[in-house]
Scaffold this active site. Structure first.
Site, PDB file in Angstrom:
ATOM      1  N   CYS A   1       0.854  -1.185   0.000  1.00  0.00           N
ATOM      2  CA  CYS A   1       0.000   0.000   0.000  1.00  0.00           C
ATOM      3  C   CYS A   1       0.894   1.240   0.000  1.00  0.00           C
ATOM      4  CB  CYS A   1      -0.905  -0.015   1.233  1.00  0.00           C
ATOM      5  SG  CYS A   1      -1.737   1.555   1.550  1.00  0.00           S
TER       6      CYS A   1
ATOM      7  N   CYS B   1       0.668   3.244   3.309  1.00  0.00           N
ATOM      8  CA  CYS B   1       1.342   2.554   4.420  1.00  0.00           C
ATOM      9  C   CYS B   1       2.852   2.706   4.277  1.00  0.00           C
ATOM     10  CB  CYS B   1       0.957   1.079   4.471  1.00  0.00           C
ATOM     11  SG  CYS B   1      -0.680   0.779   5.183  1.00  0.00           S
TER      12      CYS B   1
ATOM     13  N   ASP C   1       0.418  16.293  -1.432  1.00  0.00           N
ATOM     14  CA  ASP C   1       0.062  15.452  -2.575  1.00  0.00           C
ATOM     15  C   ASP C   1       1.134  15.590  -3.653  1.00  0.00           C
ATOM     16  OD1 ASP C   1      -2.926  14.204  -3.633  1.00  0.00           O
ATOM     17  OD2 ASP C   1      -1.382  14.599  -5.133  1.00  0.00           O
TER      18      ASP C   1
ATOM     19  N   ASN D   1     -12.637  10.863  -1.511  1.00  0.00           N
ATOM     20  CA  ASN D   1     -13.173  10.081  -2.624  1.00  0.00           C
ATOM     21  C   ASN D   1     -13.323   8.640  -2.153  1.00  0.00           C
ATOM     22  OD1 ASN D   1     -13.104  12.264  -4.523  1.00  0.00           O
ATOM     23  ND2 ASN D   1     -10.885  11.994  -4.654  1.00  0.00           N
TER      24      ASN D   1
ATOM     25  N   GLY E   1     -13.807   7.997  -7.982  1.00  0.00           N
ATOM     26  CA  GLY E   1     -12.441   8.111  -8.515  1.00  0.00           C
ATOM     27  C   GLY E   1     -11.352   7.857  -7.499  1.00  0.00           C
TER      28      GLY E   1
ATOM     29  N   THR F   1      -8.290   6.390  -6.061  1.00  0.00           N
ATOM     30  CA  THR F   1      -7.200   5.644  -6.702  1.00  0.00           C
ATOM     31  C   THR F   1      -6.314   4.928  -5.686  1.00  0.00           C
ATOM     32  OG1 THR F   1      -5.830   7.634  -6.756  1.00  0.00           O
ATOM     33  CG2 THR F   1      -7.105   7.135  -8.730  1.00  0.00           C
TER      34      THR F   1
ATOM     35  N   HIS G   1      -6.302   3.420   0.572  1.00  0.00           N
ATOM     36  CA  HIS G   1      -6.022   3.655   2.001  1.00  0.00           C
ATOM     37  C   HIS G   1      -6.707   4.981   2.301  1.00  0.00           C
ATOM     38  CE1 HIS G   1      -2.901   3.615   5.497  1.00  0.00           C
ATOM     39  NE2 HIS G   1      -3.749   4.618   5.728  1.00  0.00           N
TER      40      HIS G   1
ATOM     41  N   HIS H   1      -8.044   8.423   2.951  1.00  0.00           N
ATOM     42  CA  HIS H   1      -7.332   9.705   3.023  1.00  0.00           C
ATOM     43  C   HIS H   1      -8.294  10.837   2.718  1.00  0.00           C
ATOM     44  CE1 HIS H   1      -7.091   8.208  -1.096  1.00  0.00           C
ATOM     45  NE2 HIS H   1      -7.090   9.474  -1.498  1.00  0.00           N
TER      46      HIS H   1
ATOM     47  N   HIS I   1      -8.364  14.813   1.306  1.00  0.00           N
ATOM     48  CA  HIS I   1      -7.645  15.893   0.633  1.00  0.00           C
ATOM     49  C   HIS I   1      -7.984  17.200   1.358  1.00  0.00           C
ATOM     50  CE1 HIS I   1      -6.816  13.526  -3.170  1.00  0.00           C
ATOM     51  NE2 HIS I   1      -7.815  12.835  -2.677  1.00  0.00           N
TER      52      HIS I   1
HETATM   53  P1  5GP Z   1      -7.626   9.679  -4.620  1.00  0.00           P
HETATM   54  O1  5GP Z   1      -7.745   9.840  -6.097  1.00  0.00           O
HETATM   55  O2  5GP Z   1      -7.479   8.226  -4.209  1.00  0.00           O
HETATM   56  O3  5GP Z   1      -8.669  10.394  -3.812  1.00  0.00           O
HETATM   57  O4  5GP Z   1      -6.280  10.422  -4.214  1.00  0.00           O
HETATM   58  C1  5GP Z   1      -5.033   9.846  -4.280  1.00  0.00           C
HETATM   59  C2  5GP Z   1      -4.031  10.956  -4.250  1.00  0.00           C
HETATM   60  O5  5GP Z   1      -2.779  10.426  -3.904  1.00  0.00           O
HETATM   61  C3  5GP Z   1      -3.857  11.671  -5.594  1.00  0.00           C
HETATM   62  O6  5GP Z   1      -4.185  13.041  -5.455  1.00  0.00           O
HETATM   63  C4  5GP Z   1      -2.397  11.438  -5.932  1.00  0.00           C
HETATM   64  O7  5GP Z   1      -1.811  12.575  -6.524  1.00  0.00           O
HETATM   65  C5  5GP Z   1      -1.785  11.111  -4.590  1.00  0.00           C
HETATM   66  N1  5GP Z   1      -0.639  10.227  -4.653  1.00  0.00           N
HETATM   67  C6  5GP Z   1      -0.565   9.037  -5.324  1.00  0.00           C
HETATM   68  N2  5GP Z   1       0.643   8.475  -5.118  1.00  0.00           N
HETATM   69  C7  5GP Z   1       1.327   9.307  -4.297  1.00  0.00           C
HETATM   70  C8  5GP Z   1       2.638   9.265  -3.729  1.00  0.00           C
HETATM   71  O8  5GP Z   1       3.417   8.324  -3.928  1.00  0.00           O
HETATM   72  N3  5GP Z   1       3.004  10.308  -2.945  1.00  0.00           N
HETATM   73  C9  5GP Z   1       2.161  11.356  -2.688  1.00  0.00           C
HETATM   74  N4  5GP Z   1       2.634  12.344  -1.903  1.00  0.00           N
HETATM   75  N5  5GP Z   1       0.922  11.426  -3.210  1.00  0.00           N
HETATM   76  C10 5GP Z   1       0.511  10.422  -4.000  1.00  0.00           C
HETATM   77 ZN    ZN Z   2      -2.332   1.381   3.713  1.00  0.00          ZN
END
Ligand code: 5GP
Ligand code: ZN
Length: 112
Positions: free
Chosen positions: A3, A6, A29, A85, A91, A93, A96, A98, A100
């Protein structure tokens, strides 16, 4: 567990941390959508908002207490947005949980 978050929490993947306590980590981010774009992440691996259970209720409160501290620390006194999200249609991605934390400019594009 494979993950990304993680691995950020345990230091195996580098990140720019802006806040950390016993329960929560927050870091910038990688692909910021706003002048301030921080991801607030509970240290416990919870796959999504849909996977929060009764035992996590206090932890989720701690996420929001952290958000308030981070907002103050990053001078977001004019306001900010917190977005989660959850699942495919939204969306999500990274699987885990989180949140924003977005701010640093006036946001005109409200969805709701
Ligand atoms: P989601 O689309 O799941 O709500 O948000 C995932 C967020 O994680 C995205 O905004 C993406 O830019 C960020 N993200 C993905 N991989 C990494 C990473 O390795 N490091 C950091 N700092 N952010 C990441
Ligand atoms: Zn995790």
């Amino acid at each position: 567990m494979d993950c990304i978050f993680c691995n950020i929490i345990n230091g195996n993947i580098p990140s720019t941390k802006v806040y950390e306590d016993e329960f929560v980590t927050a870091f910038n981010d990688l692909n910021p959508q706003m002048p301030v774009h921080v991801l607030i992440v509970p240290k416990k691996h919870i796959a999504s908002a849909n996977d929060i259970d009764e035992n996590d209720a206090e932890l989720i409160g701690k996420v929001f207490l952290a958000a308030k501290k981070i907002a103050a620390q990053l001078c977001l006194e004019n306001g900010y947005r917190i977005i989660n999200n959850c699942g495919e249609d939204a969306g999500q991605t990274v699987k885990h949980l989180h949140f924003h934390l977005l701010g640093g400019k006036t946001m005109g594009d409200k969805i709701i």
